[in-house]
Design a protein around this motif. Sequence first.
Motif, PDB file in Angstrom:
ATOM      1  N   PRO A 142      34.498  93.196  47.144  1.00 20.69           N
ATOM      2  CA  PRO A 142      35.782  93.418  46.445  1.00 20.69           C
ATOM      3  C   PRO A 142      35.583  93.666  44.950  1.00 20.69           C
ATOM      4  O   PRO A 142      34.488  93.502  44.411  1.00 20.69           O
ATOM      5  CB  PRO A 142      36.518  92.090  46.672  1.00 20.69           C
ATOM      6  N   LYS A 175      36.887 103.080  46.147  1.00 22.19           N
ATOM      7  CA  LYS A 175      37.104 102.506  44.822  1.00 22.19           C
ATOM      8  C   LYS A 175      37.167 103.635  43.791  1.00 22.19           C
ATOM      9  O   LYS A 175      36.604 104.716  44.009  1.00 22.19           O
ATOM     10  CB  LYS A 175      35.955 101.555  44.435  1.00 22.19           C
ATOM     11  N   SER A 201      42.664  97.524  42.084  1.00 20.67           N
ATOM     12  CA  SER A 201      42.290  97.932  43.442  1.00 20.67           C
ATOM     13  C   SER A 201      40.786  97.986  43.665  1.00 20.67           C
ATOM     14  O   SER A 201      40.330  98.191  44.790  1.00 20.67           O
ATOM     15  CB  SER A 201      42.891  99.315  43.739  1.00 20.67           C
ATOM     16  N   GLY A 202      40.012  97.808  42.582  1.00 24.83           N
ATOM     17  CA  GLY A 202      38.561  97.847  42.699  1.00 24.83           C
ATOM     18  C   GLY A 202      37.987  99.085  42.041  1.00 24.83           C
ATOM     19  O   GLY A 202      38.632 100.138  41.992  1.00 24.83           O
ATOM     20  N   ASP A 222      35.462  89.356  38.343  1.00 22.46           N
ATOM     21  CA  ASP A 222      35.783  90.553  39.116  1.00 22.46           C
ATOM     22  C   ASP A 222      35.204  91.839  38.529  1.00 22.46           C
ATOM     23  O   ASP A 222      35.230  92.879  39.183  1.00 22.46           O
ATOM     24  CB  ASP A 222      37.307  90.712  39.233  1.00 22.46           C
ATOM     25  N   ARG A 225      31.240  91.888  40.826  1.00 22.47           N
ATOM     26  CA  ARG A 225      31.015  91.099  42.030  1.00 22.47           C
ATOM     27  C   ARG A 225      29.715  91.514  42.728  1.00 22.47           C
ATOM     28  O   ARG A 225      29.181  90.779  43.549  1.00 22.47           O
ATOM     29  CB  ARG A 225      32.198  91.245  42.992  1.00 22.47           C
TER      30      ARG A 225
END
Length: 252
Positions: A142, A175, A201-202, A222, A225
Amino acid sequence: RYVLLNPTADFNEIANEAYAVVFAGGTLSPFTHLCSELLCNNDSVSTNDDGISLLRDASQADEAIAKSSFQSTAAVPFAKWQSNSFVAFSCGHVVPPSNVFLRCLSEGPTCTKLDFRHSSRTSATICDELGLAILELIRKVPAGIIIFLPSYSYEEHLVRRWRQSGLFDKLKQEKKVHREPRKARDTKQALEAYNKDAKGSGALLLSIIGGKMSEGINFADDLARCVIVVGLPYADISDPILVEKMNSLDNA
C-alpha cells in the motif's frame, strides 16, 4: 572545482584550539576511518602521540560497539564506549528489526535472471522482467513505494522501454508514477506531488542512487512502505575525484 583530499591540516587547527570536538551524523562509523582521515593523514600528525592514542581508542570503540547488544530499554536502542579522551555513541534504527522485511531478488516473475551489470541491464528482457516484478509488488504494497535506480539515463531508458511494452500504463493503473527531476529547482514540487499521492491512493517514485532524493529526505511511514534498489550502487572507478582520493590514501 576544488576538492579537499586531505582534511588533516585544517582539522588540526580546530583540534588544537578546542576543548572538545563533537561529530554528529548518520554515517560516521567506522570511527577508525574517521580518525585516520582527520588525524593521521600526513607526516606531521601521524607521529603525534595524541593522534595515535585517539586512533587506537577509535579502533577499540568500533570493535566494542560491533560486539555489543544495543540497549533496547530506551526508545531508540544505543551502544556506548568511552575512554579518557574518546567517547563513541551509536544508535540503532528507530524501526525495530521485527518491522523490517528484507529480500534480494535474483529473478523476476517469469524466472528470468535479473542481471543489472552495465553490459546487460538495458536489454529488453531485463527491463521487462524488472517492470513485471515491480508491478507484482505495487499490487501488494500500500501507499508509497520508492525505486532507486543507478542513473538518470537508466531511468529514462526503463521508462522508454516500459512505454513501448505497455508496462508503464499498467504501473500507472495501480499507482500514480512520479519521477525524480534532473533539475534541482523542480525537486520540491516533485516531492510535494509524490507525498500527496502516496498518502492518498498510493504512488510510485522513480529515484536515483546518489541523486537529489537519495539522501537528506525523510520518507517516513506511508511515503516509503517499500524501497526497491535496482543493482548495487558501486562507485564509478573512473571518477577523477575517486581516483585522486584513492591515490591520496595509498600514499598516506
